[in-house]
Design an enzyme around this catalytic site. Structure first.
Site, PDB file in Angstrom:
ATOM      1  N   GLY A  90       0.861  -1.183   0.000  1.00 20.36           N
ATOM      2  CA  GLY A  90       0.000   0.000   0.000  1.00 20.36           C
ATOM      3  C   GLY A  90       0.890   1.223   0.000  1.00 20.36           C
ATOM      4  O   GLY A  90       1.878   1.283  -0.730  1.00 20.36           O
ATOM      5  N   SER A 122       5.905  -5.300  -0.869  1.00 20.73           N
ATOM      6  CA  SER A 122       5.826  -3.901  -1.286  1.00 20.73           C
ATOM      7  C   SER A 122       6.128  -2.955  -0.123  1.00 20.73           C
ATOM      8  O   SER A 122       7.258  -2.903   0.339  1.00 20.73           O
ATOM      9  CB  SER A 122       4.457  -3.634  -1.910  1.00 20.73           C
ATOM     10  OG  SER A 122       4.404  -2.388  -2.543  1.00 20.73           O
ATOM     11  N   ALA A 123       5.153  -2.216   0.386  1.00 20.56           N
ATOM     12  CA  ALA A 123       5.393  -1.327   1.521  1.00 20.56           C
ATOM     13  C   ALA A 123       5.913  -2.107   2.729  1.00 20.56           C
ATOM     14  O   ALA A 123       6.781  -1.630   3.468  1.00 20.56           O
ATOM     15  CB  ALA A 123       4.109  -0.581   1.892  1.00 20.56           C
ATOM     16  N   HIS A 159       9.036  -3.320  -6.701  1.00 15.98           N
ATOM     17  CA  HIS A 159       8.438  -3.040  -8.012  1.00 15.98           C
ATOM     18  C   HIS A 159       9.447  -2.381  -8.944  1.00 15.98           C
ATOM     19  O   HIS A 159       9.072  -1.539  -9.780  1.00 15.98           O
ATOM     20  CB  HIS A 159       7.218  -2.116  -7.881  1.00 15.98           C
ATOM     21  CG  HIS A 159       6.180  -2.562  -6.916  1.00 15.98           C
ATOM     22  ND1 HIS A 159       5.286  -3.579  -7.183  1.00 15.98           N
ATOM     23  CD2 HIS A 159       5.869  -2.124  -5.665  1.00 15.98           C
ATOM     24  CE1 HIS A 159       4.485  -3.736  -6.145  1.00 15.98           C
ATOM     25  NE2 HIS A 159       4.811  -2.871  -5.213  1.00 15.98           N
ATOM     26  N   GLU A 194       9.329  -7.378  -9.819  1.00 12.58           N
ATOM     27  CA  GLU A 194       8.121  -8.090  -9.403  1.00 12.58           C
ATOM     28  C   GLU A 194       8.246  -9.588  -9.695  1.00 12.58           C
ATOM     29  O   GLU A 194       8.548  -9.986 -10.819  1.00 12.58           O
ATOM     30  CB  GLU A 194       6.895  -7.501 -10.096  1.00 12.58           C
ATOM     31  CG  GLU A 194       6.596  -6.090  -9.619  1.00 12.58           C
ATOM     32  CD  GLU A 194       5.281  -5.565 -10.162  1.00 12.58           C
ATOM     33  OE1 GLU A 194       4.747  -6.154 -11.122  1.00 12.58           O
ATOM     34  OE2 GLU A 194       4.798  -4.546  -9.623  1.00 12.58           O
TER      35      GLU A 194
END
Length: 235
Positions: A90, A122-123, A159, A194
């Site tokens: 997020g 991700s985050a 990413h 990714e």
């Protein structure tokens, strides 16, 4: 012994949420019946409850139940007692801000450094580095600090996207942004594509998946490393 997966993304193109990692996670969380999920990053502003439901569906495929950290009156105790922890993606700034506001940075460090399995995507992977200064996210909130969990001795850029030579887009590339970072900071940055992840077991750090990662070191030309390469000496 530390046991950490730092994944570039939760979802790769053409597959479902966490689908590409489920076989790995079945082994990784083999001792955990319940996963404590940290929904604070709230992708697209999704509610904590709705985010937790998405994660619950994914983990049910490998026989795990999921409980959102936001449902506990004492989140510190929940982290201390967790069998396994997942911090989803997020907005990295929102996630970091909420961790500081709830006094959870030190609790997470202690739990994971003492062996609680930790999955970040991700985050949730950004915060595994020294700082969140190499996130791709907009700083929509201002956390008390950009310093985070420091499970690895470098920064992460999830990413990571290679420049498209055929594109007419004139905006900055990820590589350009990381070079800008190195005008003011000296720690290395790992560009995770990714479908790739870092597996941390105790003090070793191994690149996993089928793709290379791009490494950026201060005052050096960027270079590529192959899957299965150890990054324990990257500092």
């Amino acid at each position: 012994m530390r046991n950490i997966i730092i994944a570039s993304t939760s979802t790769v193109h053409g597959s479902g949420y966490l689908e590409y990692l489920l076989d790995e996670l079945s082994v990784f969380f083999k001792e955990a019946k319940e996963i404590l999920f940290v929904p604070y990053a709230r992708p697209s502003g999704i509610s904590h409850n709705d985010y937790t439901k998405i994660v619950s569906v994914a983990f049910s495929k490998i026989g795990k139940t999921v409980t959102g950290l936001h449902t506990f009156k004492d989140p510190i105790k929940a982290i201390e007692e967790a069998e396994g922890i997942f911090v989803g993606g997020g907005n990295t700034f929102v996630l970091t801000d909420q961790l500081y506001r709830n006094n959870l940075i030190e609790s997470l460090k202690s739990a994971v450094n003492n062996g609680t399995p930790y999955l970040g995507t991700s985050a949730g992977s950004n915060i595994c580095g020294l700082t969140v200064k190499t996130t791709n996210d907009m700083p929509i909130v201002y956390p008390p600090s950009f310093n985070t969990l420091a499970f690895v001795p470098f920064n992460i850029n999830p990413h990571y996207w290679d420049p498209d030579k055929n594109s007419t887009h004139m905006g900055e590339t990820r590589e350009t942004r990381i070079k800008e970072f190195h005008h003011f900071n000296t720690q290395p940055v790992v560009g995770l594509r990714e479908g790739s992840w870092l597996y941390v077991m105790d003090d070793d750090i191994i690149l996993k998946g089928n793709l290379k990662a791009r490494i950026f070191e201060y005052a050096k030309a960027p270079y590529e490393i192959e899957a299965q390469t150890s990054l324990k000496d990257l500092k």
